[in-house]
Scaffold this motif. Structure first.
Motif, PDB file in Angstrom:
ATOM      1  N   GLN A  21       0.653  -0.775   0.161  1.00 14.76           N
ATOM      2  CA  GLN A  21       0.155   0.070  -0.168  1.00 14.76           C
ATOM      3  C   GLN A  21       0.734   1.142   0.560  1.00 14.76           C
ATOM      4  OE1 GLN A  21      -3.567  -0.304   2.658  1.00 14.76           O
ATOM      5  NE2 GLN A  21      -3.030  -2.242   3.204  1.00 14.76           N
ATOM      6  N   VAL A  22       1.806   0.976   0.361  1.00 17.58           N
ATOM      7  CA  VAL A  22       2.904   2.417   0.673  1.00 17.58           C
ATOM      8  C   VAL A  22       3.077   2.277  -0.842  1.00 17.58           C
ATOM      9  CG1 VAL A  22       4.858   3.295   0.967  1.00 17.58           C
ATOM     10  CG2 VAL A  22       3.796   2.329   2.798  1.00 17.58           C
ATOM     11  N   VAL A  23       3.226   1.646  -1.642  1.00 20.11           N
ATOM     12  CA  VAL A  23       3.376   1.711  -3.073  1.00 20.11           C
ATOM     13  C   VAL A  23       2.666   2.188  -3.948  1.00 20.11           C
ATOM     14  CG1 VAL A  23       4.185   0.927  -5.855  1.00 20.11           C
ATOM     15  CG2 VAL A  23       5.368   0.323  -3.582  1.00 20.11           C
TER      16      VAL A  23
ATOM     17  N   PRO B 149       4.300  -2.299 -13.702  1.00 22.99           N
ATOM     18  CA  PRO B 149       3.168  -2.282 -13.664  1.00 22.99           C
ATOM     19  C   PRO B 149       3.939  -4.624 -14.302  1.00 22.99           C
ATOM     20  CG  PRO B 149       3.261  -0.751 -15.049  1.00 22.99           C
ATOM     21  CD  PRO B 149       4.854  -0.951 -14.212  1.00 22.99           C
ATOM     22  N   GLY B 150       3.136  -5.575 -13.444  1.00 24.81           N
ATOM     23  CA  GLY B 150       3.003  -6.637 -13.400  1.00 24.81           C
ATOM     24  C   GLY B 150       4.506  -7.434 -12.739  1.00 24.81           C
ATOM     25  N   TYR B 151       4.513  -6.746 -11.298  1.00 28.33           N
ATOM     26  CA  TYR B 151       5.647  -7.077 -10.362  1.00 28.33           C
ATOM     27  C   TYR B 151       5.162  -6.965  -8.704  1.00 28.33           C
ATOM     28  CZ  TYR B 151       8.665  -8.322 -14.588  1.00 28.33           C
ATOM     29  OH  TYR B 151       9.218  -9.238 -15.355  1.00 28.33           O
ATOM     30  N   GLU B 152       4.201  -6.531  -9.639  1.00 29.19           N
ATOM     31  CA  GLU B 152       3.213  -5.638  -7.607  1.00 29.19           C
ATOM     32  C   GLU B 152       4.456  -5.437  -6.175  1.00 29.19           C
ATOM     33  OE1 GLU B 152       0.861  -8.523  -4.328  1.00 29.19           O
ATOM     34  OE2 GLU B 152       0.369  -9.341  -6.974  1.00 29.19           O
TER      35      GLU B 152
ATOM     36  N   PRO C 160       8.030 -10.262  -5.996  1.00 30.55           N
ATOM     37  CA  PRO C 160       6.431  -9.925  -6.046  1.00 30.55           C
ATOM     38  C   PRO C 160       5.517  -9.829  -4.118  1.00 30.55           C
ATOM     39  CG  PRO C 160       6.378 -11.187  -7.055  1.00 30.55           C
ATOM     40  CD  PRO C 160       7.699 -11.640  -7.092  1.00 30.55           C
ATOM     41  N   ALA C 161       4.723  -8.114  -4.255  1.00 29.62           N
ATOM     42  CA  ALA C 161       4.870  -7.986  -2.824  1.00 29.62           C
ATOM     43  C   ALA C 161       3.809  -9.611  -2.402  1.00 29.62           C
ATOM     44  CB  ALA C 161       3.990  -7.137  -2.161  1.00 29.62           C
ATOM     45  N   HIS C 162       3.037 -10.337  -3.024  1.00 27.97           N
ATOM     46  CA  HIS C 162       1.777 -11.268  -2.410  1.00 27.97           C
ATOM     47  C   HIS C 162       2.648 -12.826  -2.305  1.00 27.97           C
ATOM     48  CE1 HIS C 162       2.175 -11.721  -6.909  1.00 27.97           C
ATOM     49  NE2 HIS C 162       1.733 -13.617  -6.477  1.00 27.97           N
ATOM     50  N   ASP C 163       3.669 -12.859  -3.160  1.00 28.96           N
ATOM     51  CA  ASP C 163       4.468 -13.858  -3.208  1.00 28.96           C
ATOM     52  C   ASP C 163       5.860 -13.693  -3.503  1.00 28.96           C
ATOM     53  OD1 ASP C 163       5.316 -16.882  -3.514  1.00 28.96           O
ATOM     54  OD2 ASP C 163       5.001 -17.045  -5.334  1.00 28.96           O
ATOM     55  N   PRO C 164       6.681 -13.586  -2.027  1.00 29.78           N
ATOM     56  CA  PRO C 164       8.022 -12.236  -2.256  1.00 29.78           C
ATOM     57  C   PRO C 164       9.126 -13.696  -3.200  1.00 29.78           C
ATOM     58  CG  PRO C 164       7.633 -12.619  -0.005  1.00 29.78           C
ATOM     59  CD  PRO C 164       5.919 -13.664  -1.133  1.00 29.78           C
TER      60      PRO C 164
END
Length: 594
Positions: free
Chosen positions: A481-483, A494-497, A528-532
């Motif tokens: 959310q900071v991003v 884009p594409g890398y969360e 990626p933030a959801h699957d670091p």
């Protein structure tokens, strides 16, 4: 031995009585004597041949047994017997995680002189000064005509230079074989590799030893003949490293920064995939350390490992994560953010007025110093120190470099309440960017401690747990959310969360206090933030960008755009495919063609 007479009297008299020839008796006896002598000689010769054949049989049997024993043993290099330890001049290669060569060896020659054997020292001195411009002809001539019996001229020469020296034709100029260390990629990964030099030297060989970086840390291993030429495999990816250095150099120039550093680390294994520090150097011609002034101004200073800085607001996520782990707050707990916050003569302020209260999530998103300080007060100094210690902030990193012990974090002499509050938002404790990378990896990978390493690993590290999986997921959500809506909006790729946190800290003055126009700007992120998979740390020393009529020094304007470009360039190189959002079918309008 009694010899038989040739003319026995009894037989001669009998032969005369019978009318025979006495001479026939003598001839017959002579014949018998010769036959007897021949038989004895033959027997003697046969005995000698038998003895000689026996000795030949024993000799061939011995040789055959020895050859069989040698064939059954492992091959071993012969070693000459000599006084003292032999000079070991072989050194293993260093390669990246894909086997690409980072450091290798090159056969070359050294040039030396034996002045007593020289024919024309003056001519040789002039020609050598012409071939090697850094040499002085007058000084060479003085050495050649003095009392010296041996003189090193150049430790390494190229084949072309060797031929030119040959053409001088002086028998007093001699060559010795050498093995030099070669770094085929030049400055790429220079701070990681460090460099090598010569140790003990002889006419026929020289000892190549590491002087810094992994070359020094693994020096004994690299020189061990028992490795049989096996290469040292590092965790870094040469392609990613090259891309990082290119992006970092461009960002450093664009932001007019004094220096820069960046790290990409695997969050599960602790492997450093790329690590750079600028300005850098060419390890083929490693510069000397500075003898005066600030060592951090030297190109051989490794900002990622040796540089300890107050890193600013990137620390705030640690205070929030610990408070959630202790059950003191959750993501939606409201925190008092009215300010300024007073503690004795100290005032803690926010960059903007965020109103009377924020949720814990918004404390991170808006980067509130006051909100983070109030959360830290709930935790207390002893527990804060213990938690930061579990993340590795109280001791040097254990990365495989000789410079690592010099990156000792600077801690407050007394961990007082004001230290508790300032440390919660990244002031009052100085650590290296590598400390920050392994702490972010430990917090965001599900909560397991990892330690930074430059050696390729076979699988994830199973370190001790520092936070629960739920707290780790909540921290990743906040950083995301900071991003998307906070201070690191320029980090969106884009594409890398991407998720991450900005940090801007004023640089301390050597005489005390802080500069008002010099900062360390840092972005610490995960993707990626959801699957670091990877943590990225990027820090700029004294950056500034002139935007909208003023100089911007905060990380959101300086470090974040460079970090975004770094992720954009390197993520595909590490095998991460961008996740493209699918188009909602309800948003598609079907039109008829006419």
């Amino acid at each position: 031995m009694i010899r038989r007479p040739l003319r026995p009297l009894a037989r001669v008299l009998r032969a005369r009585d019978e009318g025979g020839n006495p001479d026939a008796i003598a001839a017959e006896n002579l014949r018998l004597r010769h036959e007897e002598m021949r038989d004895r000689a033959r027997a003697r010769a046969e005995g000698r041949l038998l003895v000689l054949g026996f000795f030949f049989f024993v000799a061939f049997l011995t040789i055959g047994v020895r050859m069989g024993a040698l064939a059954a043993t492992e091959a071993e290099e012969p070693r000459a017997v000599a006084n003292g330890n032999p000079i070991i001049n072989q050194r293993s290669d260093i390669v990246d995680r894909n086997g690409r060569v980072l450091a290798t060896n090159l056969d070359t020659h050294a040039l030396y002189a034996q002045p007593q054997q020289m024919i024309d020292p003056a001519h040789a001195a002039v020609e050598l000064a012409r071939i090697f411009p850094e040499l002085d002809a007058e000084e060479l001539l003085e050495d050649f005509t003095g009392n010296r019996r041996f003189l090193w001229i150049r430790r390494q020469i190229s084949p072309e230079q060797m031929q030119q020296v040959h053409d001088i034709g002086d028998p007093g100029l001699l060559f010795g074989p050498r093995e030099m260390r070669l770094y085929p990629n030049g400055p790429i990964a220079s701070h990681i590799l460090g460099g090598a030099s010569y140790g003990r030297e002889g006419v026929d060989s020289a000892e190549v030893i590491g002087v810094a970086g992994v070359e020094r840390y693994f020096d004994a291993w690299l020189r061990d003949p028992a490795n049989e030429g096996q290469a040292l495999e590092l965790s870094i990816d040469l392609t990613v490293q090259a891309a990082m250095e290119e992006v970092l150099a461009g960002g450093m120039t664009l932001m007019e920064a004094k220096g820069a550093t960046a790290i990409i680390m695997d969050v599960h294994t602790g492997e450093i995939v790329a690590m750079a520090s600028l300005p850098d150097f060419d390890p083929n011609d490693r510069p000397r350390p500075l003898t005066e002034g600030d060592q951090s101004d030297s190109p051989i200073f490794n900002r990622a490992v040796q540089g300890v800085y107050e890193l600013g607001s990137v620390f705030k996520i640690f205070a929030v994560a610990q408070a959630m782990e202790l059950g003191l707050v959750n993501a939606q707990t409201l925190i008092d953010t009215r300010g300024p916050m007073t503690w004795g003569r100290f005032r803690i302020r926010d960059f903007h007025d965020y109103g009377p209260q924020l949720t814990v999530t918004d404390v991170i998103v808006e980067s509130s110093n006051i909100g983070t300080s109030r959360i830290a007060l709930m935790i207390g100094a002893p527990r804060q120190r213990e938690f930061l210690g579990s993340l590795g902030f109280l001791e040097p990193t254990q990365v495989e470099m000789v410079e690592a012990p010099t990156g000792q974090p600077l801690l407050p002499q007394q961990w007082s309440e004001i230290s508790l509050m300032t440390i919660s938002y990244g002031h009052g404790l100085s650590a290296s960017p590598l400390h920050l990378a392994q702490a972010y990896a430990s917090l965001l990978n599900g909560g397991h401690r990892v330690r930074a390493t430059l050696v390729r690993q076979d699988g994830p590290q199973e370190g001790e747990r520092v936070v629960s999986e739920e707290v780790s997921a909540a921290a990743r959500s906040m950083l995301r959310q900071v991003v998307t809506r906070g201070t690191a909006s320029f980090a969106e790729v884009p594409g890398y969360e991407v998720g991450g946190k900005t940090g801007t800290a004023d640089k301390p003055r050597p005489t005390g206090g802080y500069y008002t126009d010099r900062t360390i700007s840092t972005f610490a992120g995960v993707f990626p933030a959801h699957d670091p998979q990877y943590v990225v740390i990027l820090s700029l020393d004294e950056p500034q960008q002139f935007v909208a009529g003023e100089n911007r020094r905060t990380a959101g304007w300086t470090a974040v755009p460079v970090a975004a470009e770094l992720i954009r360039r390197t993520a595909p190189l590490m095998g991460l495919r961008p996740e493209i959002a699918t188009l909602d079918p309800t948003g598609v309008t079907q039109t008829a063609s006419h």
